[in-house]
Scaffold this motif. Sequence first.
Motif, short mmCIF file in Angstrom:
data_model
loop_
_atom_site.label_atom_id
_atom_site.label_comp_id
_atom_site.label_asym_id
_atom_site.label_seq_id
_atom_site.Cartn_x
_atom_site.Cartn_y
_atom_site.Cartn_z
N PHE A 13 0.83 -1.21 0.00
CA PHE A 13 0.00 0.00 0.00
C PHE A 13 0.86 1.26 0.00
N ALA A 14 1.95 1.23 0.77
CA ALA A 14 2.85 2.40 0.82
C ALA A 14 3.48 2.65 -0.56
N LEU A 15 3.92 1.58 -1.22
CA LEU A 15 4.51 1.73 -2.56
C LEU A 15 3.49 2.25 -3.56
N ALA A 16 2.24 1.74 -3.47
CA ALA A 16 1.19 2.20 -4.39
C ALA A 16 0.88 3.68 -4.18
N LEU A 17 0.86 4.08 -2.90
CA LEU A 17 0.57 5.49 -2.59
C LEU A 17 1.71 6.40 -3.07
N ILE A 18 2.95 5.94 -2.91
CA ILE A 18 4.10 6.72 -3.39
C ILE A 18 4.06 6.84 -4.91
N ALA A 19 3.71 5.73 -5.61
CA ALA A 19 3.62 5.77 -7.07
C ALA A 19 2.53 6.75 -7.52
N THR A 20 1.39 6.75 -6.79
CA THR A 20 0.32 7.70 -7.11
C THR A 20 0.79 9.14 -6.92
N PHE A 21 1.48 9.38 -5.81
CA PHE A 21 2.00 10.73 -5.53
C PHE A 21 2.99 11.17 -6.60
N MET A 22 3.82 10.24 -7.08
CA MET A 22 4.85 10.59 -8.06
C MET A 22 4.26 10.87 -9.44
N LEU A 23 3.19 10.14 -9.81
CA LEU A 23 2.73 10.17 -11.20
C LEU A 23 1.48 11.00 -11.44
N ILE A 24 0.78 11.42 -10.38
CA ILE A 24 -0.48 12.13 -10.57
C ILE A 24 -0.23 13.52 -11.20
N ASN A 25 -0.98 13.80 -12.25
CA ASN A 25 -0.93 15.11 -12.94
C ASN A 25 0.48 15.53 -13.34
N GLY A 27 1.71 15.30 -16.48
CA GLY A 27 1.64 15.97 -17.78
C GLY A 27 2.87 15.65 -18.62
N SER A 28 3.35 16.63 -19.34
CA SER A 28 4.52 16.41 -20.22
C SER A 28 5.82 16.90 -19.58
N ASN A 29 5.75 17.41 -18.31
CA ASN A 29 6.94 17.99 -17.67
C ASN A 29 7.64 16.98 -16.76
N TRP A 30 7.94 15.81 -17.29
CA TRP A 30 8.54 14.75 -16.47
C TRP A 30 9.90 15.20 -15.91
N VAL A 38 10.63 13.22 -6.20
CA VAL A 38 11.52 12.21 -5.59
C VAL A 38 12.14 12.77 -4.32
N THR A 39 12.61 14.02 -4.38
CA THR A 39 13.20 14.67 -3.20
C THR A 39 12.19 14.75 -2.06
N LYS A 40 10.95 15.12 -2.40
CA LYS A 40 9.91 15.24 -1.37
C LYS A 40 9.59 13.88 -0.75
N VAL A 41 9.52 12.83 -1.58
CA VAL A 41 9.23 11.49 -1.06
C VAL A 41 10.36 10.99 -0.16
N LEU A 42 11.60 11.26 -0.55
CA LEU A 42 12.74 10.87 0.30
C LEU A 42 12.68 11.57 1.66
N ALA A 43 12.30 12.86 1.66
CA ALA A 43 12.16 13.59 2.93
C ALA A 43 11.06 12.97 3.78
N ILE A 44 9.95 12.60 3.15
CA ILE A 44 8.84 11.97 3.88
C ILE A 44 9.26 10.63 4.46
N VAL A 45 9.97 9.81 3.66
CA VAL A 45 10.39 8.49 4.13
C VAL A 45 11.35 8.62 5.32
N LEU A 46 12.32 9.52 5.20
CA LEU A 46 13.29 9.69 6.29
C LEU A 46 12.63 10.22 7.56
N THR A 47 11.78 11.25 7.41
CA THR A 47 11.13 11.85 8.57
C THR A 47 10.17 10.87 9.24
#
Length: 316
Positions: A13-25, A27-30, A38-47
Amino acid sequence: MAYKRKTIWLAVFALALIATFMLINVGSNWGYVIPRRVTKVLAIVLTGSAIAFSTVVFQSITNNRILTPSILGLDSLYMLIQTSVIFLLGSSALTMVSKNMHFIITVLMMVLFSGVLYKFMFRRDQQNIYFLLLIGIIIGTLFQSLTTFMEVMIDPNEFMIVQDRMFASFNNINTDVLLIAGVLIVAVTLYFLKFMKYLDVISLGRDQAVNLGVPYDYVVKRLLIIVAILISISTALVGPITFLGLLVVNVTYQFLRTYRHSYLIGGSMLIAIIALVGGQLIVERVFTFSTTISVIINFIGGVYFIYLLLKENKSW
């Protein structure tokens, strides 16, 4: 074992939620969006991992599920440090020091405070750990009073800067600080593995642990230092999140229903990541950054804390 399957489901579930957070909206600005997320997710995981990890260890030492390491006064000390710098030197002093140096100084001061407090409290053997908690409450109240005094004395514009640092934020994370925090957390975790085998017994209480051959005072002192370092790192990284540890650890106990700390620590880390990633999604997509994640976490955690108090009161 049921708790093993539940831990695997939490990881999925955690991986699915992270994937949703990374890929939602996206657009074309990958190329622009993905590195920042990625930086924000790493901060969340560490904290989240540091807070959940330290809270499980702290509650096992104190044998109390409604306590968190913030009772030692570290959150109040963090706010006192930030406010003192602006009160004495002005907000321009913050721009003269690099974020890396500011992070390291803040962590060192909080760890130094914890070391002095533990050294003072454990000068004599057989010192009651609840006396340490009482001193922590008193010192935390003193720090809050000093912080409030300086806040009402400073310029209103500089007070706004202080207020920004009162609430945890995962926006604009400094990548270099993130790297230092990650290295420190990994180093502390490797040191903790030496004492991991004692936690299940220590959670039974001091007398039982001593009777079963655990060097109680030696282990507890080292575990308290580990707790102080983890809380100092997470607070200096994003700011204080008071009720996150209380919320995720009690949910972990209710969900996994085991007393094995190898699973409790891993499960609480996963639930903390789920809570923070889900909360950040709500902040960004529902509230469109009109509030911060710490406000949501503290509101839910505060309600849950009252529920735990009422539940324990009925059981007496």
